[in-house]
Design a protein around this motif. Structure first.
Motif, PDB file in Angstrom:
ATOM      1  N   ASN A  74       0.823  -1.211   0.000  1.00 43.83           N
ATOM      2  CA  ASN A  74       0.000   0.000   0.000  1.00 43.83           C
ATOM      3  C   ASN A  74       0.857   1.260   0.000  1.00 43.83           C
ATOM      4  O   ASN A  74       0.537   2.234  -0.692  1.00 43.83           O
ATOM      5  N   ILE A  75       1.947   1.264   0.748  1.00 43.62           N
ATOM      6  CA  ILE A  75       2.876   2.398   0.759  1.00 43.62           C
ATOM      7  C   ILE A  75       3.453   2.603  -0.643  1.00 43.62           C
ATOM      8  O   ILE A  75       3.544   3.733  -1.135  1.00 43.62           O
ATOM      9  N   MET A  76       3.836   1.506  -1.281  1.00 45.65           N
ATOM     10  CA  MET A  76       4.399   1.572  -2.629  1.00 45.65           C
ATOM     11  C   MET A  76       3.383   2.174  -3.606  1.00 45.65           C
ATOM     12  O   MET A  76       3.716   3.075  -4.389  1.00 45.65           O
ATOM     13  N   ILE A  77       2.147   1.706  -3.553  1.00 44.07           N
ATOM     14  CA  ILE A  77       1.092   2.204  -4.447  1.00 44.07           C
ATOM     15  C   ILE A  77       0.799   3.683  -4.168  1.00 44.07           C
ATOM     16  O   ILE A  77       0.658   4.485  -5.095  1.00 44.07           O
ATOM     17  N   GLU A  78       0.730   4.046  -2.878  1.00 46.59           N
ATOM     18  CA  GLU A  78       0.487   5.452  -2.513  1.00 46.59           C
ATOM     19  C   GLU A  78       1.573   6.367  -3.060  1.00 46.59           C
ATOM     20  O   GLU A  78       1.328   7.547  -3.324  1.00 46.59           O
ATOM     21  N   ASN A  79       2.773   5.832  -3.235  1.00 43.32           N
ATOM     22  CA  ASN A  79       3.891   6.620  -3.766  1.00 43.32           C
ATOM     23  C   ASN A  79       3.999   6.533  -5.283  1.00 43.32           C
ATOM     24  O   ASN A  79       4.932   7.070  -5.875  1.00 43.32           O
ATOM     25  N   GLY A  80       3.052   5.831  -5.922  1.00 43.66           N
ATOM     26  CA  GLY A  80       2.977   5.816  -7.372  1.00 43.66           C
ATOM     27  C   GLY A  80       3.856   4.796  -8.068  1.00 43.66           C
ATOM     28  O   GLY A  80       4.228   4.978  -9.226  1.00 43.66           O
ATOM     29  N   TYR A  81       4.176   3.675  -7.382  1.00 41.70           N
ATOM     30  CA  TYR A  81       5.032   2.654  -7.970  1.00 41.70           C
ATOM     31  C   TYR A  81       4.364   1.285  -7.956  1.00 41.70           C
ATOM     32  O   TYR A  81       3.427   1.042  -7.201  1.00 41.70           O
ATOM     33  N   GLU A  82       4.889   0.411  -8.807  1.00 44.60           N
ATOM     34  CA  GLU A  82       4.497  -0.989  -8.832  1.00 44.60           C
ATOM     35  C   GLU A  82       5.760  -1.821  -8.988  1.00 44.60           C
ATOM     36  O   GLU A  82       6.812  -1.312  -9.393  1.00 44.60           O
ATOM     37  N   VAL A  83       5.645  -3.109  -8.688  1.00 43.60           N
ATOM     38  CA  VAL A  83       6.799  -4.005  -8.785  1.00 43.60           C
ATOM     39  C   VAL A  83       7.141  -4.241 -10.251  1.00 43.60           C
ATOM     40  O   VAL A  83       6.272  -4.588 -11.050  1.00 43.60           O
ATOM     41  N   GLY A  84       8.418  -4.036 -10.584  1.00 47.37           N
ATOM     42  CA  GLY A  84       8.951  -4.475 -11.866  1.00 47.37           C
ATOM     43  C   GLY A  84       9.357  -5.929 -11.717  1.00 47.37           C
ATOM     44  O   GLY A  84       8.835  -6.809 -12.378  1.00 47.37           O
ATOM     45  N   ASN A  85      10.288  -6.168 -10.801  1.00 43.08           N
ATOM     46  CA  ASN A  85      10.628  -7.539 -10.413  1.00 43.08           C
ATOM     47  C   ASN A  85      11.361  -7.526  -9.079  1.00 43.08           C
ATOM     48  O   ASN A  85      11.867  -6.492  -8.628  1.00 43.08           O
ATOM     49  N   ILE A  86      11.386  -8.700  -8.462  1.00 44.39           N
ATOM     50  CA  ILE A  86      12.091  -8.925  -7.192  1.00 44.39           C
ATOM     51  C   ILE A  86      12.928 -10.175  -7.353  1.00 44.39           C
ATOM     52  O   ILE A  86      12.455 -11.192  -7.861  1.00 44.39           O
ATOM     53  N   ASP A  87      14.175 -10.099  -6.915  1.00 47.37           N
ATOM     54  CA  ASP A  87      15.069 -11.250  -6.913  1.00 47.37           C
ATOM     55  C   ASP A  87      15.583 -11.411  -5.491  1.00 47.37           C
ATOM     56  O   ASP A  87      16.153 -10.473  -4.925  1.00 47.37           O
ATOM     57  N   SER A  88      15.354 -12.569  -4.897  1.00 46.82           N
ATOM     58  CA  SER A  88      15.721 -12.778  -3.495  1.00 46.82           C
ATOM     59  C   SER A  88      16.388 -14.134  -3.304  1.00 46.82           C
ATOM     60  O   SER A  88      16.180 -15.062  -4.094  1.00 46.82           O
ATOM     61  N   THR A  89      17.182 -14.210  -2.233  1.00 45.61           N
ATOM     62  CA  THR A  89      17.891 -15.445  -1.891  1.00 45.61           C
ATOM     63  C   THR A  89      17.800 -15.680  -0.396  1.00 45.61           C
ATOM     64  O   THR A  89      18.031 -14.760   0.390  1.00 45.61           O
TER      65      THR A  89
END
Length: 160
Positions: free
Chosen positions: A82-97
């Motif tokens: 919700n914080i991300m959306i409120e700031n006008g962004y969306e996920v491009g991609n996530i890479d995690s290990t």
């Protein structure tokens, strides 16, 4: 576009469930923490908050606040979404290990990816989760704890 990096680590202890990627993983020990101590989700949240230059999860969900005691980290990920959306962004991609000597996590990876993609309202193809051992080196190798890292790319939402 914005890039963020996240890292988290928690100690393995008796009498706790092992929660990783929103999954309850059968194992003899779990991770110690104020919340459910899901290191993967914590690293992902920190990577998103870092990309937004909004601090870290400790700033947003302090371990001194009883509201977050034993909270499901997937719920916190939803709040970060919700914080991300409120700031006008969306996920491009996530890479995690995830770095853990044990247990073996390969059977759970796709379900973790699905859980994360659902909460972040993105395609599972945008979510990468990998697991590795540390070849018995360091605290992960001695099975004292588990760590996770995450990098994310956020894209500015364009209104048409």
């Amino acid at each position: 576009m914005r890039i963020g990096f996240g890292y988290d680590v928690h100690q393995l202890v008796e009498s706790r469930r092992l929660i990783l990627g929103g999954m309850d993983i059968p194992y003899k020990r779990g991770l110690l923490g104020h919340s459910d101590a899901d290191v993967l989700i914590h690293a992902i949240m920190d990577s998103i908050l870092g990309a937004l230059a909004l601090g870290d999860i400790g700033k947003h969900f302090p371990d001194t606040d009883m509201e977050y005691k034993d909270i499901n980290s997937m719920e916190l990920l939803g709040r970060v979404y919700n914080i991300m959306i409120e700031n006008g962004y969306e996920v491009g991609n996530i890479d995690s290990t995830i770095a853990a000597q044990a247990p073996k996590l390969a059977p759970y990876i796709n379900d973790m990816r699905k859980n994360i993609s659902e909460v972040l309202h993105t395609s599972i193809n945008n979510i990468s989760v990998k697991a590795t051992t540390t070849e018995k080196l360091g605290f992960e190798g001695r099975e004292e704890g588990i760590s996770a890292t995450s990098v994310c790319l956020l894209k500015k939402v364009i209104d048409n």
